[in-house]
Motif scaffolding. Structure first.
Motif, mmCIF file in Angstrom:
data_model
loop_
_atom_site.group_PDB
_atom_site.id
_atom_site.type_symbol
_atom_site.label_atom_id
_atom_site.label_comp_id
_atom_site.label_asym_id
_atom_site.label_seq_id
_atom_site.Cartn_x
_atom_site.Cartn_y
_atom_site.Cartn_z
ATOM 1 N N GLU B 158 0.830 -1.208 0.000
ATOM 2 C CA GLU B 158 0.000 0.000 0.000
ATOM 3 C C GLU B 158 0.863 1.256 0.000
ATOM 4 N N THR B 159 1.941 1.214 0.795
ATOM 5 C CA THR B 159 2.821 2.377 0.859
ATOM 6 C C THR B 159 3.452 2.654 -0.505
ATOM 7 N N ILE B 160 3.933 1.598 -1.155
ATOM 8 C CA ILE B 160 4.580 1.797 -2.456
ATOM 9 C C ILE B 160 3.560 2.294 -3.477
ATOM 10 N N GLU B 161 2.323 1.803 -3.365
ATOM 11 C CA GLU B 161 1.322 2.232 -4.342
ATOM 12 C C GLU B 161 0.937 3.701 -4.160
ATOM 13 N N GLU B 162 1.201 4.231 -2.975
ATOM 14 C CA GLU B 162 0.858 5.637 -2.752
ATOM 15 C C GLU B 162 1.963 6.592 -3.152
ATOM 16 N N VAL B 163 3.079 6.045 -3.641
ATOM 17 C CA VAL B 163 4.188 6.906 -4.062
ATOM 18 C C VAL B 163 3.709 7.844 -5.161
ATOM 19 N N ASP B 164 4.160 9.099 -5.093
ATOM 20 C CA ASP B 164 3.786 10.093 -6.094
ATOM 21 C C ASP B 164 4.293 9.651 -7.466
ATOM 22 N N PRO B 165 3.380 9.423 -8.419
ATOM 23 C CA PRO B 165 3.821 8.912 -9.727
ATOM 24 C C PRO B 165 4.724 9.896 -10.460
ATOM 25 N N GLY B 167 7.428 11.315 -9.473
ATOM 26 C CA GLY B 167 8.833 10.965 -9.292
ATOM 27 C C GLY B 167 9.255 9.850 -10.233
ATOM 28 N N ILE B 168 8.359 8.837 -10.341
ATOM 29 C CA ILE B 168 8.654 7.693 -11.210
ATOM 30 C C ILE B 168 8.732 8.147 -12.661
ATOM 31 N N GLU B 169 7.754 8.984 -13.038
ATOM 32 C CA GLU B 169 7.703 9.471 -14.409
ATOM 33 C C GLU B 169 8.944 10.283 -14.755
ATOM 34 N N ALA B 170 9.379 11.092 -13.760
ATOM 35 C CA ALA B 170 10.546 11.936 -13.989
ATOM 36 C C ALA B 170 11.767 11.087 -14.302
ATOM 37 N N VAL B 171 11.961 10.021 -13.513
ATOM 38 C CA VAL B 171 13.140 9.182 -13.750
ATOM 39 C C VAL B 171 13.000 8.466 -15.086
ATOM 40 N N ARG B 172 11.779 8.001 -15.389
ATOM 41 C CA ARG B 172 11.561 7.303 -16.656
ATOM 42 C C ARG B 172 11.812 8.221 -17.838
ATOM 43 N N SER B 173 11.369 9.469 -17.712
ATOM 44 C CA SER B 173 11.442 10.387 -18.853
ATOM 45 C C SER B 173 12.874 10.741 -19.208
ATOM 46 N N VAL B 174 13.817 10.618 -18.239
ATOM 47 C CA VAL B 174 15.215 10.852 -18.602
ATOM 48 C C VAL B 174 15.903 9.550 -18.979
ATOM 49 N N GLY B 175 15.129 8.506 -19.168
ATOM 50 C CA GLY B 175 15.692 7.255 -19.665
ATOM 51 C C GLY B 175 16.166 6.304 -18.591
ATOM 52 N N GLY B 176 15.625 6.432 -17.352
ATOM 53 C CA GLY B 176 16.055 5.556 -16.269
ATOM 54 C C GLY B 176 15.580 4.129 -16.468
ATOM 55 N N TRP B 179 15.782 -0.424 -12.464
ATOM 56 C CA TRP B 179 16.491 -0.302 -11.186
ATOM 57 C C TRP B 179 16.654 1.152 -10.792
ATOM 58 N N GLN B 180 16.907 1.995 -11.817
ATOM 59 C CA GLN B 180 17.073 3.417 -11.503
ATOM 60 C C GLN B 180 15.758 4.028 -11.044
ATOM 61 N N VAL B 181 14.665 3.554 -11.641
ATOM 62 C CA VAL B 181 13.349 4.030 -11.186
ATOM 63 C C VAL B 181 13.144 3.651 -9.727
ATOM 64 N N LEU B 182 13.481 2.396 -9.418
ATOM 65 C CA LEU B 182 13.339 1.943 -8.031
ATOM 66 C C LEU B 182 14.195 2.782 -7.100
ATOM 67 N N LYS B 183 15.440 2.965 -7.492
ATOM 68 C CA LYS B 183 16.417 3.591 -6.600
ATOM 69 C C LYS B 183 16.091 5.067 -6.374
ATOM 70 N N SER B 184 15.726 5.781 -7.424
ATOM 71 C CA SER B 184 15.548 7.224 -7.254
ATOM 72 C C SER B 184 14.090 7.657 -7.217
ATOM 73 N N GLY B 185 13.217 6.836 -7.804
ATOM 74 C CA GLY B 185 11.830 7.276 -7.866
ATOM 75 C C GLY B 185 10.947 6.700 -6.778
ATOM 76 N N VAL B 186 11.183 5.443 -6.445
ATOM 77 C CA VAL B 186 10.255 4.766 -5.531
ATOM 78 C C VAL B 186 10.771 4.720 -4.092
ATOM 79 N N LEU B 187 11.968 4.146 -3.935
ATOM 80 C CA LEU B 187 12.451 3.874 -2.571
ATOM 81 C C LEU B 187 12.558 5.105 -1.670
ATOM 82 N N PRO B 188 13.187 6.216 -2.147
ATOM 83 C CA PRO B 188 13.317 7.346 -1.228
ATOM 84 C C PRO B 188 11.973 7.848 -0.713
ATOM 85 N N GLN B 189 10.963 7.754 -1.555
ATOM 86 C CA GLN B 189 9.658 8.267 -1.142
ATOM 87 C C GLN B 189 8.962 7.368 -0.137
ATOM 88 N N CYS B 190 9.186 6.057 -0.257
ATOM 89 C CA CYS B 190 8.402 5.186 0.611
ATOM 90 C C CYS B 190 9.152 4.758 1.855
#
Lengths: 269, 262
Positions: B158-165, B167-176, B179-190
């Motif tokens: 539930e916590t991971i699903e509430e992560v602000d999308p 952040g994930i989109e930002a990392v994806r949009s620069v070509g992450g 693993w990079q999405v996990l490391k910079s987009g998901v984990l720090p937030q949750c």
């Protein structure tokens, strides 16, 4: 602004905190392992044995279904009754325990009692009641009531304390008596919260009542410990299935009824 | 400005009465099944209070050295099972949460697995493991770990699903990469949410590990039950007070940590 400056994802001071926190957890973990002196030499064979027993449990034996289902009914009844009694009592007491509608002395008194009861696990209360009243569901109901009451007093009084001061003030200004303020200003905005807390506690009580039998308080837990003690794994498998279905069914029911309280509130307590 | 007087609706009070009636009806039925007699309850209540206040008090201070080791064992069992459970749950939760799941079948399987673990109480697990592992700490550890897995997988997901999308989109949009999405987009937030749930679970496990000893899982629960059976109630009281102090202490420490990270 320097061009090479980085925007950190985790603020620097938080980072230090996380490092300290995880290091502390790791040290505690290792210390705990040493403290317990875990002996894993016979581990593998024991695991194999456990899997063998679980395999037997999957091969369920339904022959005792009458006793098991009656045990389940008894467990659910214990949970329902304990929830009703404790919710009704807690409802009245929580007005005395909420700091915004009560006097200091009463608040401290009831909150102190609730905190004291809550700090002792439910099963230990039941154990004490079984020691006094003998075996059967009766001490089970009382034991569950005791702990639920304390839990609900805390939850209810917190919900009451969240009522906006303005509501109470407005009614006071019209010259309403204390009872009128409670009935018109405090109960309506907290009603949903009270019902949700009761539902949450009911879920917990069902889980607790299914294991009360292990300390002699009747219900389906008794069937489980009886079957396991005589190594009737096939029967125990069926009992575990019924316990699972009870608890799962109630989770589903409340999910459907949308009674699920925001469980995040729990950790803010 | 117009003021209107809103009368209490008649139907509303009808609802209330139906509710009251239903609750009473259920109470009577369940009271019949459990042979619970409210008069009897009122009659025995003074006796129980007397029993608690006279037989259980004063706590026997001399019992402290006897149970210190088991109390420490209880605490250690809770710490090990929560930490192990949290690490494994994190792994499963990442596989299960919508933003990070590899596919929906994995998600469904893990959901079902977690639900199975969650809906069978820890104490029942302990009973199941006793025949295989014998009475001891291993049983307690396994039962607690399995129990915490069930609830933590759910809470972490539930916590991971509430992560602000965003952040994930930002990392994806620069070509992450994933693993990079996990490391910079998901984990720090949750992180704050996950640590907070794990601490909550630690509190639950400390309560549970005190009672898991009663069915043969080691720790202080055994001491309490043993002494109640021997009618050495003062000894049991001392141990119960120690448990209460341990529970309150953990609660206050985890509250401090939560306030620090939230």
């Amino acid at each position: 602004m320097k061009t090479d400056s980085k925007i950190t994802i985790i603020p620097e001071n938080q980072k230090v905190f996380y490092i300290v926190f995880f290091a502390a957890v790791a040290i505690l973990y290792i210390l705990s392992i040493f403290q317990l002196k875990l002996n894993l030499s016979g581990g593998l064979s024991n695991f194999l044995k456990a899997f063998e027993f679980m395999g037997k449990m999957l091969n369920m034996d339904f022959s005792e279904w009458k006793d098991v289902l009656y045990g389940a009914l008894e467990s659910i009844s214990v949970a329902v009754l304990a929830t009703i009694i404790s919710a009704v009592l807690a409802f009245f007491v929580s007005f005395m325990a909420a700091s915004n509608v009560s006097v200091n002395f009463l608040t401290w008194f009831w909150k102190g009692i609730a905190a004291g009861i809550r700090a002792v696990p439910t099963l230990i209360w039941t154990l004490i009641f079984v020691a006094y009243l003998g075996l059967g569901p009766f001490p089970g109901v009382l034991g569950l009531c005791f702990h639920s009451f304390a839990y609900l007093v805390k939850a209810f009084s917190q919900s009451i304390e969240e009522v906006k001061e303005g509501n109470i003030e407005a009614l006071k200004a019209t010259g309403a008596t204390w009872l009128q303020i409670m009935a018109r200003g405090v109960v309506p905005p907290t009603k949903t919260a009270l019902i949700s807390w009761t539902a949450l506690r009911f879920e917990f009580n069902v889980a607790a009542s299914s294991i009360l039998g292990l300390v002699g308080a009747g219900g389906i837990g008794h069937e489980l410990s009886r079957a396991m003690r005589s190594f009737e794994f096939e029967q125990a498998g069926f009992v575990v299935l019924v316990i699972f279905l009870m608890s799962f069914g109630i989770e589903m029911l409340f999910h459907k009824l949308k009674l699920n309280v925001d469980k995040r509130k729990l950790k803010r307590q | 400005m117009q003021f209107t007087y809103i009368p209490l609706k008649k139907e509303k009070s009808l609802y209330t009465w139906t509710g009251v009636f239903l609750v009473l009806f259920t109470a009577i039925i369940t009271g019949y099944v459990t042979q619970f007699d409210i008069r009897e309850a009122v009659i025995v209540l003074p006796g129980i209070l007397d029993f608690i206040l006279v037989d259980f008090l004063p706590p026997a201070l001399k019992a402290v050295p006897d149970f210190m080791t088991s109390l420490l064992d209880t605490l250690c069992m809770a710490i090990i099972s929560t930490t192990t459970g949290a690490v494994i749950s994190m792994f499963f939760a990442l596989l299960c949460a919508t933003p990070t799941t590899p596919n929906s079948i994995v998600k469904l399987v893990i959901r079902g697995f977690a639900s199975c673990l969650r809906n069978i109480p820890g104490l029942a697990w302990a009973i199941i493991f006793v025949p295989a592992f014998g009475i001891g700490k291993t049983v307690g550890l396994l039962a607690l770990t399995l129990g915490s897995l069930g609830s933590m997988i759910r809470f972490f997901t539930e916590t991971i699903e509430e992560v602000d999308p965003g952040g994930i989109e930002a990392v994806r949009s620069v070509g992450g990469s994933y693993w990079q999405v996990l490391k910079s987009g998901v984990l720090p937030q949750c992180f704050p949410g996950i640590i907070s749930w794990a601490l909550y679970n630690l509190e639950l496990n400390i309560r549970a590990s005190t009672i898991i000893g009663m069915v043969g899982g080691g720790g202080i629960g055994f001491f309490i039950q043993f002494n109640i059976k021997l009618f050495r109630y003062e000894y049991a009281t001392m141990a119960i007070i120690a448990v209460a102090v341990l529970v309150l202490l953990t609660e206050s420490i985890s509250k401090k940590i939560r306030e620090r990270i939230m």
